[in-house]
Each structure stands twice: as structure tokens, then as C-alpha cells.
Design a protein around this motif. Structure first.
Motif, mmCIF file in Angstrom:
data_model
loop_
_atom_site.group_PDB
_atom_site.id
_atom_site.type_symbol
_atom_site.label_atom_id
_atom_site.label_comp_id
_atom_site.label_asym_id
_atom_site.label_seq_id
_atom_site.Cartn_x
_atom_site.Cartn_y
_atom_site.Cartn_z
ATOM 1 N N LYS A 10 92.150 -76.269 -51.647
ATOM 2 C CA LYS A 10 92.076 -74.916 -52.605
ATOM 3 C C LYS A 10 91.006 -74.873 -53.499
ATOM 4 N N ILE A 11 90.678 -76.109 -54.163
ATOM 5 C CA ILE A 11 89.511 -76.168 -55.053
ATOM 6 C C ILE A 11 88.494 -75.758 -54.153
ATOM 7 N N ARG A 12 88.280 -76.359 -53.052
ATOM 8 C CA ARG A 12 86.939 -76.007 -52.298
ATOM 9 C C ARG A 12 86.751 -74.729 -51.899
ATOM 10 N N GLU A 13 87.813 -73.976 -51.459
ATOM 11 C CA GLU A 13 87.807 -72.680 -51.370
ATOM 12 C C GLU A 13 87.567 -71.756 -52.083
ATOM 13 N N GLU A 14 88.070 -72.089 -53.563
ATOM 14 C CA GLU A 14 87.842 -71.449 -54.752
ATOM 15 C C GLU A 14 86.545 -71.382 -55.116
ATOM 16 N N LYS A 15 85.858 -72.763 -55.057
ATOM 17 C CA LYS A 15 84.454 -72.933 -55.445
ATOM 18 C C LYS A 15 83.556 -71.954 -54.399
ATOM 19 N N ALA A 16 83.890 -71.944 -53.221
ATOM 20 C CA ALA A 16 83.057 -71.084 -52.184
ATOM 21 C C ALA A 16 83.100 -69.716 -52.646
ATOM 22 N N THR A 17 84.703 -69.223 -52.920
ATOM 23 C CA THR A 17 84.664 -67.862 -53.219
ATOM 24 C C THR A 17 83.744 -67.376 -54.581
ATOM 25 N N VAL A 18 83.960 -68.256 -55.465
ATOM 26 C CA VAL A 18 83.030 -67.808 -56.886
ATOM 27 C C VAL A 18 81.716 -67.887 -56.620
ATOM 28 N N SER A 19 81.204 -69.068 -55.592
ATOM 29 C CA SER A 19 79.789 -68.903 -55.218
ATOM 30 C C SER A 19 79.298 -67.796 -54.456
ATOM 31 N N LEU A 20 80.095 -67.300 -53.640
ATOM 32 C CA LEU A 20 79.812 -66.025 -52.892
ATOM 33 C C LEU A 20 79.758 -64.820 -53.842
ATOM 34 N N MET A 21 80.578 -64.976 -54.869
ATOM 35 C CA MET A 21 80.738 -63.752 -55.606
ATOM 36 C C MET A 21 79.580 -63.803 -56.689
ATOM 37 N N ILE A 22 78.938 -65.120 -56.995
ATOM 38 C CA ILE A 22 77.867 -65.030 -58.018
ATOM 39 C C ILE A 22 76.581 -64.520 -57.044
ATOM 40 N N GLN A 23 76.484 -64.903 -55.707
ATOM 41 C CA GLN A 23 75.383 -64.667 -54.933
ATOM 42 C C GLN A 23 75.336 -63.217 -54.668
ATOM 43 N N LEU A 24 76.319 -62.848 -54.658
ATOM 44 C CA LEU A 24 76.445 -61.215 -54.248
ATOM 45 C C LEU A 24 76.125 -60.306 -55.497
ATOM 46 N N TYR A 25 76.172 -60.845 -56.694
ATOM 47 C CA TYR A 25 75.959 -60.245 -57.991
ATOM 48 C C TYR A 25 74.526 -60.260 -58.262
ATOM 49 N N ARG A 27 72.190 -61.026 -56.081
ATOM 50 C CA ARG A 27 71.180 -60.464 -55.153
ATOM 51 C C ARG A 27 71.018 -58.965 -55.191
ATOM 52 N N LYS A 28 72.267 -58.365 -55.820
ATOM 53 C CA LYS A 28 72.229 -56.907 -56.010
ATOM 54 C C LYS A 28 71.620 -56.538 -57.546
ATOM 55 N N HIS A 29 71.793 -57.359 -58.338
ATOM 56 C CA HIS A 29 71.439 -57.120 -59.821
ATOM 57 C C HIS A 29 70.008 -57.786 -60.051
ATOM 58 N N HIS A 30 69.502 -58.718 -59.694
ATOM 59 C CA HIS A 30 68.403 -59.636 -60.021
ATOM 60 C C HIS A 30 67.470 -59.508 -58.709
ATOM 61 N N ASN A 31 67.757 -58.806 -57.732
ATOM 62 C CA ASN A 31 67.094 -58.768 -56.332
ATOM 63 C C ASN A 31 66.573 -60.026 -56.078
ATOM 64 N N THR A 32 67.406 -61.092 -55.767
ATOM 65 C CA THR A 32 67.084 -62.333 -55.286
ATOM 66 C C THR A 32 67.392 -62.008 -53.761
ATOM 67 N N LYS A 33 66.900 -63.145 -53.021
ATOM 68 C CA LYS A 33 66.992 -63.076 -51.709
ATOM 69 C C LYS A 33 68.010 -64.469 -51.093
ATOM 70 N N ASN A 34 67.293 -65.583 -51.023
ATOM 71 C CA ASN A 34 67.813 -66.896 -50.577
ATOM 72 C C ASN A 34 68.360 -67.702 -51.835
ATOM 73 N N GLU A 35 67.767 -67.529 -53.020
ATOM 74 C CA GLU A 35 68.259 -68.286 -53.991
ATOM 75 C C GLU A 35 68.730 -67.408 -55.387
ATOM 76 N N LEU A 36 69.439 -68.196 -56.193
ATOM 77 C CA LEU A 36 69.901 -67.407 -57.398
ATOM 78 C C LEU A 36 68.992 -67.416 -58.626
ATOM 79 N N CYS A 37 68.796 -66.672 -59.289
ATOM 80 C CA CYS A 37 68.060 -66.425 -60.361
ATOM 81 C C CYS A 37 68.585 -67.506 -61.277
#
Length: 108
Positions: A10-25, A27-37
Motif C-alpha cells: 500500500k505504501i509503494r502504491e501511494e508512493k507511485a501515485t504521488v510520484s505520478l501526480m508530481i510528474q504530471l504537474y 510536465r504541465k507547469h514547468h515544461n519538463t519532459k523526462n525529469e522533474l525540475c
């Protein structure tokens, strides 16, 4: 005394979910592609650490329903902003994670 690291499914799934949410944000707000700002990477690392040491472990609810807010105020404000943006969009980009998160928030 060292704290026990939570690494159950459950913790691993929660970690994956939050990671995906941060990546999406990021990508859309900081125009990143493969890495996070740098700021989003710092937040992602912080979120992963907080989840690893969550006192509720596998019985963890969604953070919104948690009786203990373990994020520092500045990080909590950032993650709330990201979740407000990414949450609805997760249904489009990552529907399975979104549905699991919605179900978890309704059940617990």
C-alpha cells in the motif's frame, strides 16, 4: 532507536501515485519532459521519505483524511497545489491509480 521503514504494497502504491501526480504537474507547469525540475524533485524526495516513515504504515488513509499532518507547512502547501491540479487529470493520464486513490478515500 531507528524508525522502521514502511515498504509494504500500500505504501509503494501511494508512493507511485504521488510520484505520478508530481510528474504530471511538473510536465504541465514547468515544461519538463523526462525529469522533474529541481523544486519538484525536492518535493518528490520529501514525499517519498514521509511515506517511508508514515506512522500508520499499511493502515494509512489518504493524506487528506489523516489525523496527523506530517509535512512541513511549505511542503504541505506545495503538495496540496499539485494534488488539486493533478488529481482530476489522473483520471485521463493514469486512470487505474486515480480510481484506486478515489476508492481508498471513500472507504477509509
Amino acid at each position: 532507536m531507528s524508525k522502521k521503514i514502511n515498504n509494504g504494497p500500500k505504501i509503494r502504491e501511494e508512493k507511485a501515485t504521488v510520484s505520478l501526480m508530481i510528474q504530471l504537474y511538473c510536465r504541465k507547469h514547468h515544461n519538463t519532459k523526462n525529469e522533474l525540475c529541481e523544486d519538484c524533485q525536492t518535493l518528490a524526495d520529501y514525499a517519498q521519505t514521509r511515506l517511508s516513515f508514515c506512522r500508520f504504515g499499511e493502515q494509512k488513509t489518504t493524506c487528506k483524511k489523516c489525523p496527523v499532518h506530517c509535512y512541513r507547512k511549505d511542503m504541505r502547501e506545495k503538495i496540496q497545489k499539485i494534488m488539486c491540479f493533478s488529481g482530476p487529470r489522473m483520471l485521463i493520464y493514469h486512470p487505474i491509480y486515480a480510481l484506486k486513490h478515489i476508492t481508498k478515500s471513500i472507504i477509509k
